[in-house]
Each structure stands twice: as C-alpha cells, then as structure tokens.
Scaffold this motif. Structure first.
Motif, short mmCIF file in Angstrom:
data_model
loop_
_atom_site.label_atom_id
_atom_site.label_comp_id
_atom_site.label_asym_id
_atom_site.label_seq_id
_atom_site.Cartn_x
_atom_site.Cartn_y
_atom_site.Cartn_z
N THR A 1 0.84 -1.19 0.00
CA THR A 1 0.00 0.00 0.00
C THR A 1 0.88 1.24 0.00
O THR A 1 2.08 1.17 0.31
N GLU A 2 0.28 2.37 -0.35
CA GLU A 2 1.00 3.65 -0.33
C GLU A 2 0.71 4.39 0.96
O GLU A 2 -0.42 4.38 1.45
N VAL A 3 1.73 5.04 1.50
CA VAL A 3 1.55 5.89 2.68
C VAL A 3 2.15 7.27 2.37
O VAL A 3 3.15 7.38 1.66
N HIS A 4 1.49 8.28 2.89
CA HIS A 4 1.95 9.65 2.66
C HIS A 4 3.17 9.95 3.54
O HIS A 4 3.24 9.52 4.68
N VAL A 5 4.12 10.68 2.99
CA VAL A 5 5.32 11.07 3.74
C VAL A 5 5.16 12.53 4.19
O VAL A 5 5.13 13.45 3.37
N GLY A 6 5.04 12.72 5.48
CA GLY A 6 4.93 14.06 6.04
C GLY A 6 6.30 14.72 6.17
O GLY A 6 7.33 14.04 6.11
N ILE A 7 6.31 16.04 6.37
CA ILE A 7 7.56 16.79 6.46
C ILE A 7 7.57 17.64 7.71
O ILE A 7 6.59 18.32 8.03
N THR A 8 8.69 17.61 8.43
CA THR A 8 8.90 18.51 9.57
C THR A 8 10.21 19.27 9.37
O THR A 8 11.09 18.81 8.63
N GLY A 9 10.32 20.43 10.01
CA GLY A 9 11.56 21.21 9.96
C GLY A 9 11.70 22.12 8.77
O GLY A 9 12.79 22.66 8.52
N GLU A 10 10.63 22.34 8.01
CA GLU A 10 10.73 23.18 6.81
C GLU A 10 11.01 24.64 7.16
O GLU A 10 11.66 25.35 6.40
N ASP B 1 4.30 10.15 -1.77
CA ASP B 1 3.93 8.88 -1.15
C ASP B 1 5.00 7.83 -1.45
O ASP B 1 5.66 7.89 -2.48
N ILE B 2 5.13 6.87 -0.55
CA ILE B 2 6.00 5.73 -0.79
C ILE B 2 5.18 4.45 -0.66
O ILE B 2 4.16 4.42 0.03
N THR B 3 5.62 3.42 -1.35
CA THR B 3 4.93 2.13 -1.28
C THR B 3 5.65 1.23 -0.29
O THR B 3 6.88 1.12 -0.31
N ILE B 4 4.86 0.60 0.58
CA ILE B 4 5.41 -0.30 1.59
C ILE B 4 4.70 -1.64 1.55
O ILE B 4 3.65 -1.77 0.92
N GLU B 5 5.26 -2.63 2.23
CA GLU B 5 4.63 -3.94 2.35
C GLU B 5 4.70 -4.38 3.80
O GLU B 5 5.77 -4.34 4.43
N CYS B 6 3.55 -4.81 4.33
CA CYS B 6 3.50 -5.29 5.71
C CYS B 6 2.14 -5.90 5.99
O CYS B 6 1.26 -5.92 5.11
#
Length: 208
Positions: free
Chosen positions: A102-111, A127-132
């Motif tokens: 599935t794809e999960v959104h990648v959040g950003i901190t420190g901008e 987004d990145i794709t992961i497996e679990c």
C-alpha cells in the motif's frame, strides 16, 4: 480495531451506478484474492467512515441480505472534479494475516528551519509504497528536513519505517531536495539597466 460498515448490494453496469448516485449512494466494487468482484453501494455515513481518517484504514464490512463479510481497505477512488465527492470506490478485501502492499503519505517537519537558512524545499515524491501486515500499516510517516544544506536530498531509503514494514519504492528515489530561491533581484537589476541604456543611433542614409 477495524470499523464495521454495512454495505448495500447493487446491480452492475453504468446504468446501475447512475441509479445509485440518483439515490445519493456511492457505487463501489470489492476486489480480492480468490473472490469474484462484488458490486455494492455506500450511503453517505458509510462513505464518511470509509474515506476519512489518518493513514490507511481497515474496515470490517458486511453486505445487506448476504453472508459476505470481511476486512477491506480503500484501493482507489474516483472523485467529482467540481464537488470533490467520490463517484466510485474500489475496495480491496484483505486477510489480516497476509502482507499487503500500500502507499503511505510522507509528512515533512523542519521546513521552517530551511526557510530561515534562505533555502526552499523541492518536493519530488509525496507517497512511498510499503509492504507489511494490514495491522502494521503506519498511521503516519515523516522526514525531518531541518538539517539539509543546499543541494542535499532525502531519499526513500532514508525514511525510518517501523519494524516489520518493508520499503517497496526504490531506495534511491528522491523525496525532497533543498534548493536556493531563484535570483529574481539580479535579473530585475539587469533588465532595468538595459532599459536605461541609450538606444543605438542608426546612421543616416547617404541617398538622403
């Protein structure tokens, strides 16, 4: 814990889908391993439950008048370009003991730290794709960009994932890169200087 939602059976085809929408229902299809696709419809409360929330949600569904029951995730959705409401939803029937991609959104901190350093963040992947296992899908994934210098990047392989979660996206794929803002001031000064320069005088014709 999976949310339980009761779905309505419906017919198949474009006519059946349009009929659903006229009744303020959203057509959907349940796909899955070793099952025949099942056409269903969701009422407004069910759409809210299934389409809202943080991260990837698991929902336990039943179908009215049927013995169908199982856990599903939203696989895809088509939205109305004007209202933003879902026009059609694809659901994926899963097993809680089998891994899924599935794809999960990648959040950003420190901008804000980058902005103070006079840098901008160029986003190349959201987004990145992961497996679990479905129960181990992280509700959120984030990266800290506050330490980046000009030209430095963060790749998919640098994202910290929980134990048991495998990255499927190529590790070298760039998510963000720190860049310098465009030198608009220098360009403006050059344009102003060119505008103030005296125009070249053309020589008079000898035949005049």
């Amino acid at each position: 814990m999976a949310q339980e939602i009761v779905l309505k059976p419906r017919g198949t085809g474009k006519g059946a889908a349009k009929a659903c929408r006229r009744e303020n229902l959203t057509p959907a299809v349940i796909y899955g391993k070793s099952i025949t696709p099942v056409a269903v419809a969701l009422d407004v409360p069910s759409v809210r439950k299934i389409m809202t929330g943080i991260g990837v949600q698991i929902h336990h569904v039943k179908i009215e008048g049927s013995d169908f029951e199982g856990d599903v995730m939203v696989q895809d959705a088509v939205y109305d370009s004007v209202s933003g409401k879902p026009l059609h939803i694809d659901l994926h029937k899963i097993s809680l003991t089998e891994k899924v991609k599935t794809e999960v959104h990648v959040g950003i901190t420190g901008e804000s730290a980058l902005e103070r350093a006079g840098l901008l963040l160029q986003r190349q992947l959201r987004d990145i794709t992961i497996e679990c296992l479905p129960t181990e899908i992280p509700s959120n994934v984030s990266i800290d960009v506050s330490h980046l210098s000009h030209g430095e990047a963060i790749t998919a392989g640098q994202v910290e994932l929980p134990a048991g979660v495998r990255l499927v996206t190529p590790a070298a794929e760039v998510i963000v890169v720190a860049v310098a803002p465009k030198q608009t001031e220098e360009t403006s000064e050059e344009d102003a200087a060119a505008a103030e320069a005296p125009a070249e005088t053309k020589p008079e014709s000898e035949n005049q």
